[in-house]
Design a protein around this motif. Structure first.
Motif, PDB file in Angstrom:
ATOM      1  N   MET A 136       0.821  -1.207   0.000  1.00 21.74           N
ATOM      2  CA  MET A 136       0.000   0.000   0.000  1.00 21.74           C
ATOM      3  C   MET A 136       0.862   1.267   0.000  1.00 21.74           C
ATOM      4  SD  MET A 136      -2.981   1.127   2.676  1.00 21.74           S
ATOM      5  CE  MET A 136      -1.832   1.101   4.021  1.00 21.74           C
ATOM      6  N   LEU A 137       2.005   1.223   0.660  1.00 22.38           N
ATOM      7  CA  LEU A 137       2.858   2.404   0.791  1.00 22.38           C
ATOM      8  C   LEU A 137       4.022   2.428  -0.200  1.00 22.38           C
ATOM      9  CD1 LEU A 137       2.986   2.593   4.689  1.00 22.38           C
ATOM     10  CD2 LEU A 137       1.562   3.937   3.136  1.00 22.38           C
ATOM     11  N   ALA A 138       4.047   1.490  -1.126  1.00 20.65           N
ATOM     12  CA  ALA A 138       5.180   1.336  -2.037  1.00 20.65           C
ATOM     13  C   ALA A 138       5.482   2.597  -2.849  1.00 20.65           C
ATOM     14  CB  ALA A 138       4.947   0.156  -2.974  1.00 20.65           C
ATOM     15  N   GLY A 139       4.476   3.406  -3.138  1.00 19.94           N
ATOM     16  CA  GLY A 139       4.701   4.605  -3.941  1.00 19.94           C
ATOM     17  C   GLY A 139       5.235   5.788  -3.165  1.00 19.94           C
ATOM     18  N   PHE A 140       5.435   5.629  -1.856  1.00 22.32           N
ATOM     19  CA  PHE A 140       5.913   6.715  -1.013  1.00 22.32           C
ATOM     20  C   PHE A 140       7.388   6.511  -0.663  1.00 22.32           C
ATOM     21  CE2 PHE A 140       1.352   6.490   0.371  1.00 22.32           C
ATOM     22  CZ  PHE A 140       0.971   7.733  -0.083  1.00 22.32           C
ATOM     23  N   SER A 141       8.094   7.613  -0.494  1.00 28.22           N
ATOM     24  CA  SER A 141       9.459   7.523   0.023  1.00 28.22           C
ATOM     25  C   SER A 141       9.382   7.124   1.496  1.00 28.22           C
ATOM     26  CB  SER A 141      10.167   8.877  -0.096  1.00 28.22           C
ATOM     27  OG  SER A 141       9.596   9.805   0.817  1.00 28.22           O
ATOM     28  N   HIS A 142      10.523   6.748   2.073  1.00 24.90           N
ATOM     29  CA  HIS A 142      10.556   6.383   3.492  1.00 24.90           C
ATOM     30  C   HIS A 142      10.047   7.541   4.361  1.00 24.90           C
ATOM     31  CE1 HIS A 142      11.736   4.595   7.254  1.00 24.90           C
ATOM     32  NE2 HIS A 142      12.414   5.692   7.546  1.00 24.90           N
TER      33      HIS A 142
END
Length: 140
Positions: free
Chosen positions: A120-126
């Motif tokens: 779900m968060l793969a498109g966000f940077s750390h």
């Protein structure tokens, strides 16, 4: 286009609802082979954190109301995921425990949740992931 429909996509409540629907639906699909719902998985995770709690304490831990939790627990007992036992010191108190079935699948189900979160968060940077989680915690 009228004024209401122009503002709807920018409405925070609408955007949160759509994000919830997407995340909930994706995780629900991943849990389907196990015959578990999202709430039932949450209950298992709560019991893996604190085995032997009362339903009231589990409700506090998971921030779930008594009526919702009661139905979820009954279905999980019926399907063999959890069990109730009387407290040895006070037979009036019932404590909740996971079963062998849930213990056998614990690592697999935790890994499934972790993978779903990462997907779900793969498109966000750390940094964006950390900020997003902090903002969600602040909202709740």
């Amino acid at each position: 286009m009228n004024k209401i429909s122009q503002n709807t996509p920018d409405c925070t409540i609408f955007l949160l609802a759509k994000a919830y629907q997407k995340a909930h639906g994706q995780f629900k699909a991943k849990l389907r082979p196990y015959n578990l719902t999202n709430l039932q998985h949450l209950v298992l995770e709560g019991l893996w954190i604190e085995e032997g709690v009362t339903a009231a304490d589990l409700g506090k831990l998971l921030v779930m109301d008594k009526a919702t939790l009661s139905g979820v627990l009954d279905r999980m007992i019926d399907s063999g995921w959890i069990r109730k036992e009387s407290d040895p010191d006070d037979g009036r108190v019932l404590r909740l425990y996971t079963t062998e079935k849930s213990a056998d699948l614990r690592e697999e189900l935790i890994a499934l949740r972790i993978a779903a979160n990462e997907e779900m968060l793969a498109g966000f940077s750390h940094e964006e992931q950390v900020l997003f989680k902090r903002l969600l915690k602040d909202l709740s």
